[in-house]
Write an enzyme that holds these catalytic residues in place. Sequence first.
Site, PDB file in Angstrom:
ATOM      1  CG  HIS A  83      -2.336   0.137   0.973  1.00 33.95           C
ATOM      2  ND1 HIS A  83      -2.869   1.203   0.302  1.00 33.95           N
ATOM      3  CD2 HIS A  83      -3.376  -0.677   1.281  1.00 33.95           C
ATOM      4  CE1 HIS A  83      -4.188   1.042   0.201  1.00 33.95           C
ATOM      5  NE2 HIS A  83      -4.518  -0.102   0.782  1.00 33.95           N
ATOM      6  CE1 TYR A 212      -5.405   8.403   7.809  1.00 34.37           C
ATOM      7  CE2 TYR A 212      -4.120   8.876   5.836  1.00 34.37           C
ATOM      8  CZ  TYR A 212      -4.279   8.205   7.034  1.00 34.37           C
ATOM      9  OH  TYR A 212      -3.302   7.342   7.459  1.00 34.37           O
ATOM     10  N   PRO A 304      -3.450   6.099  17.482  1.00 37.02           N
ATOM     11  CG  PRO A 304      -5.596   5.221  17.205  1.00 37.02           C
ATOM     12  CD  PRO A 304      -4.742   5.993  18.169  1.00 37.02           C
ATOM     13  CE  LYS A 308       4.934   7.027  12.133  1.00 35.12           C
ATOM     14  NZ  LYS A 308       5.814   6.866  10.958  1.00 35.12           N
ATOM     15  CE1 TYR A 401       0.101   7.780   7.179  1.00 34.85           C
ATOM     16  CE2 TYR A 401       0.664   6.708   5.105  1.00 34.85           C
ATOM     17  CZ  TYR A 401      -0.251   6.981   6.123  1.00 34.85           C
ATOM     18  OH  TYR A 401      -1.512   6.436   6.052  1.00 34.85           O
TER      19      TYR A 401
END
Length: 404
Positions: A83, A212, A304, A308, A401
């Site tokens: 992804h 998002y 979350p 990570k 990220y």
Amino acid sequence: MTESQPTRALRAAVDVVVLGAGPAGLVLGNLLLAAGIDCVVLERASRSHVLTRARAGFLAPNTARILERHGLADGLLRYGLRHGTCEFRTQGGRFRLDYGALGEAGPHHVYPQQNLVADLLRHYLHRGGRIRFDTEALAVHEADGPRPSVTTREPDGRPARWSARYVAGCDGRHGAARRSLPPEAVRHHHDHGVTWLGLLAQAPPSLDAVGYALHDRGFAGHMARTPETTRYYLQWQRGTAADAWSEQRIWDELDVRMRAADHGPLRRGALLERGLFDLTCDVVEPLRFGSLLLAGDAASLLAPAAAKGANLAVLEAEILAGALADALVRGDTGGLDGYSDRCLAHIWRAQEFTGWMTRLLHAAPGGEGDGGSIFQAALRRSRISSLRTSRIHRDWFAENYVRV
């Protein structure tokens, strides 16, 4: 001895007692066995619970490299999905960020954590590892001495004591390792003031990216898990029960926040799981107290928003395994002496980006017309605009990220 064998002794001794059978504990157990170090993993939950508890499934490139380096990545490489794109949906439209091709980091692997744990357990048992399920660690004793011990409640209710050279606390923020910390331990805690309703839907992903959605009614998120299931998140009123809304109302709200009318319908299905997540974070300093060392969620907890936690757990387990091998096999304690500082550098970097991501995705607390909230909303719009238009900002986002 495997997890199915009955307890024959109420006292036992090993080189390392590992508390917790999550990613940190099982990666550590595998690497200790590979180094020829005698260890045991103690887990308070049942085997079936450990193998079915759902957690985040985004594994960073470095996590995949660590697992592959130690022969633990067979399931991930066979079944994991790569992804590398996330999509932001806002009032001003939508845009995609191909983070896998930006910066120097690369894409994630999407692989459900329960599948990773099953792989790690299989390798651990194949190597002859000892693990005790349904065994509750009660306390760690004499961590400041050369021979610490762990008192436990066995599956049949009998007390037991394990002595060791070192104890690795990988048993989460409420486990025995944290409860046994000395008074001088420093605990940092921060509440972002946001709660998520986490949902697992029996429905194929609705977009080929992490989604998002920033909306006046609150954040919504879309994360693929498997070709048949999708993880969704809704920003939720804290104090409201997870089952307060019907499935119909939840799907209708997801449609609104993800702007399905503008960008295409969501694939609906039965909601298999619901759970509430307060976006809080904490860190323990240092991570070593004599012979007791912390890793995974026992060392730090992250909100979350940037996924990570599992990646830090695997990294810390590799660092700790190398340090313990140096100490026990080669008599070199330098790695253990530097373990805390080395891991805390990674933890605080992850905390900083997670905080930035949390502020990006959620409106600032406060009522309508609140001056501070209006100012923060303007900053949030500026961050989104910069992500949309600035190559430098997009590279920065991409590297942070996926980096741990």
